[in-house]
Design a protein around this motif. Structure first.
Motif, short mmCIF file in Angstrom:
data_model
loop_
_atom_site.label_atom_id
_atom_site.label_comp_id
_atom_site.label_asym_id
_atom_site.label_seq_id
_atom_site.Cartn_x
_atom_site.Cartn_y
_atom_site.Cartn_z
N ALA A 166 -17.16 9.52 -59.17
CA ALA A 166 -17.60 9.08 -57.84
C ALA A 166 -19.01 8.54 -57.88
N GLN A 167 -19.87 9.19 -58.66
CA GLN A 167 -21.26 8.75 -58.77
C GLN A 167 -21.37 7.48 -59.62
N ILE A 168 -20.76 7.51 -60.79
CA ILE A 168 -20.95 6.42 -61.74
C ILE A 168 -20.25 5.13 -61.30
N LEU A 169 -19.04 5.26 -60.79
CA LEU A 169 -18.26 4.08 -60.46
C LEU A 169 -18.53 3.51 -59.07
N ILE A 170 -18.95 4.37 -58.14
CA ILE A 170 -19.08 3.89 -56.76
C ILE A 170 -20.46 4.13 -56.16
N SER A 203 -25.17 8.42 -49.54
CA SER A 203 -25.80 9.68 -49.90
C SER A 203 -25.13 10.27 -51.14
N GLY A 204 -25.90 10.42 -52.22
CA GLY A 204 -25.35 10.99 -53.45
C GLY A 204 -25.02 12.46 -53.31
N HIS A 205 -25.87 13.21 -52.61
CA HIS A 205 -25.61 14.64 -52.40
C HIS A 205 -24.32 14.84 -51.60
N ALA A 233 -19.44 20.94 -46.96
CA ALA A 233 -19.82 19.61 -47.42
C ALA A 233 -20.47 18.81 -46.29
N GLY A 234 -19.93 18.97 -45.08
CA GLY A 234 -20.52 18.28 -43.93
C GLY A 234 -21.94 18.75 -43.65
N LEU A 235 -22.17 20.05 -43.84
CA LEU A 235 -23.52 20.59 -43.64
C LEU A 235 -24.51 20.01 -44.65
N VAL A 236 -24.03 19.73 -45.85
CA VAL A 236 -24.89 19.10 -46.85
C VAL A 236 -25.35 17.74 -46.35
N GLY A 237 -24.42 16.97 -45.79
CA GLY A 237 -24.78 15.66 -45.25
C GLY A 237 -25.79 15.76 -44.13
N LEU A 238 -25.59 16.70 -43.22
CA LEU A 238 -26.53 16.87 -42.10
C LEU A 238 -27.90 17.32 -42.61
N ALA A 239 -27.89 18.13 -43.67
CA ALA A 239 -29.16 18.57 -44.25
C ALA A 239 -29.94 17.39 -44.83
N ARG A 240 -29.24 16.45 -45.42
CA ARG A 240 -29.92 15.28 -45.97
C ARG A 240 -30.49 14.39 -44.86
N GLN A 245 -33.86 11.89 -45.72
CA GLN A 245 -33.51 11.21 -46.97
C GLN A 245 -32.37 10.21 -46.79
N HIS A 246 -31.64 10.38 -45.67
CA HIS A 246 -30.50 9.49 -45.44
C HIS A 246 -30.27 9.30 -43.94
N PHE A 247 -29.68 8.15 -43.63
CA PHE A 247 -29.20 7.89 -42.27
C PHE A 247 -27.78 8.44 -42.16
N MET A 248 -27.29 8.53 -40.93
CA MET A 248 -25.95 9.06 -40.72
C MET A 248 -24.88 8.24 -41.42
N SER A 249 -25.02 6.92 -41.44
CA SER A 249 -24.01 6.09 -42.10
C SER A 249 -24.00 6.31 -43.60
N ASP A 250 -25.16 6.66 -44.18
CA ASP A 250 -25.21 7.00 -45.60
C ASP A 250 -24.35 8.23 -45.89
N VAL A 251 -24.45 9.19 -44.98
CA VAL A 251 -23.72 10.44 -45.13
C VAL A 251 -22.22 10.22 -44.95
N VAL A 252 -21.85 9.44 -43.95
CA VAL A 252 -20.43 9.16 -43.72
C VAL A 252 -19.82 8.45 -44.92
N ALA A 253 -20.55 7.48 -45.46
CA ALA A 253 -20.06 6.75 -46.63
C ALA A 253 -19.90 7.68 -47.82
N GLY A 254 -20.88 8.55 -48.04
CA GLY A 254 -20.79 9.49 -49.15
C GLY A 254 -19.61 10.43 -49.00
N GLY A 255 -19.36 10.90 -47.79
CA GLY A 255 -18.21 11.78 -47.55
C GLY A 255 -16.89 11.09 -47.84
N LEU A 256 -16.76 9.85 -47.41
CA LEU A 256 -15.53 9.10 -47.65
C LEU A 256 -15.32 8.84 -49.14
N ILE A 257 -16.39 8.50 -49.84
CA ILE A 257 -16.28 8.22 -51.28
C ILE A 257 -15.85 9.48 -52.04
N GLY A 258 -16.54 10.60 -51.78
CA GLY A 258 -16.20 11.84 -52.47
C GLY A 258 -14.77 12.29 -52.20
#
Length: 301
Positions: A166-170, A203-205, A233-240, A245-258
């Motif tokens: 997920a990290q390396i390819l996307i 968001s990588g985290h 996992a959602g709490l991790v996004g909110l913490a970022r 360190q991230h906007f909400m769309s960064d977090v949503v994108a990271g959640g979908l990718i993972g």
């Protein structure tokens, strides 16, 4: 989906023993007893036992498994049908909609309501998307090996593969290509400098946390496990977001990718495991007994 226990293997035993006289003369009425000797040799074809040569989760086979996972992910769009493309489009629309409606407002809210208490909590929670998630995956794998539980071992393998791919390819390529500035830079939600070093989107985290959550959820196949995993996992996004360190769309994108990578990897690897375990194996056991000898042939599938 089975619980974290070894799947039972059906066994059909086909045993044939030919007893041969040691000479043509009739045997004495009271033959002198001899010790029983049994020699057993087995030739196993197929991964009927954990860590057999054909086991896709065997340590020596892991590089090949990860490469297969990578190829499966890269070529996934070529296999998508209409519903898959609609799902992908919905994900893109969700990220874009979040960027338009929530990025600026949530960044402003976090800036205006920051305090020491929320900062401490966020710093603790966000770690679940960092090094501890790798330790969890590695620990799960080792637990499966030590206790000889293929399901637990598979969970650890799938988690490590999902997080890495997920990290390396996307995630990392998107970070570099979009070059979005982080909220802490104070340049606004729409400041992009492709290939210039900024790495806010996605968001990588959060990607890491949802990769872990999706794999655990798929293997456990229990609603309460899914709720707990995705909730953390959602709490991790909110913490970022709280850490600016991230906007909400960064977090949503990271959640979908993972989530996408996790579900894809588990589905594909489970199909490989099922295919490997469906192979037939034969066990050949020579036997020496008083008065003759023979062999036992067992077939397992």
């Amino acid at each position: 989906m089975p619980d974290m226990r070894r799947l039972s293997i059906c066994t059909l035993a086909l045993s044939s023993v030919w007893m041969f006289a040691e000479d043509a003369a009739p045997a004495p009425a009271n033959p002198e007893p001899r010790p029983v000797e049994s020699v057993s040799k087995s030739l196993v074809i197929g991964p009927l036992v954990m860590d057999s040569p054909s086991d896709p989760d065997r340590f020596s086979n892991l590089p090949r498994l990860v490469l297969d996972d990578a190829g499966h992910l890269i070529t996934a769009p070529a296999r998508w049908d209409r519903s898959d493309w609609l799902m992908a489009g919905a994900g893109v629309a969700l990220v874009a909609g979040t960027a338009v409606t929530l990025d600026r407002s949530t960044a402003t809210y976090v800036t205006n309501h920051a305090n020491a208490s929320s900062d401490r909590v966020a710093k603790a929670v966000q770690n679940l998307g960092g090094a501890p998630s790798v330790l969890i995956a590695g620990g799960t794998y080792l637990a499966g090996v030590v206790f000889k539980d293929p399901e637990i071992r598979a969970t650890g393998i799938d988690t490590m593969a999902t997080m890495g791919l997920a990290q390396i390819l996307i995630a990392i390529p998107l970070k570099v290509a979009t070059g979005r500035s982080r909220p802490s830079a104070g340049l606004g939600a729409h400041d992009f400098h492709p290939f210039k070093g900024s790495q806010s989107f996605p968001s990588g985290h959060t990607t890491q946390a949802f990769a872990l959550a999706s794999v655990i959820s798929e293997h456990a196949d229990r609603p309460w496990v899914s709720c707990l995993s995705y909730g953390l996992a959602g709490l991790v996004g909110l913490a970022r977001v709280e850490q600016r360190q991230h906007f909400m769309s960064d977090v949503v994108a990271g959640g979908l990718i993972g989530t996408f990578v996790g579900k894809s990897v588990v589905s594909y690897n489970q199909s490989l495991r099922a295919k490997a375990n469906s192979k037939v194996s034969f066990s050949f056991s020579p036997v020496v007994q008083p008065g003759g000898y023979g062999f036992s042939l067992a077939m397992k599938f």
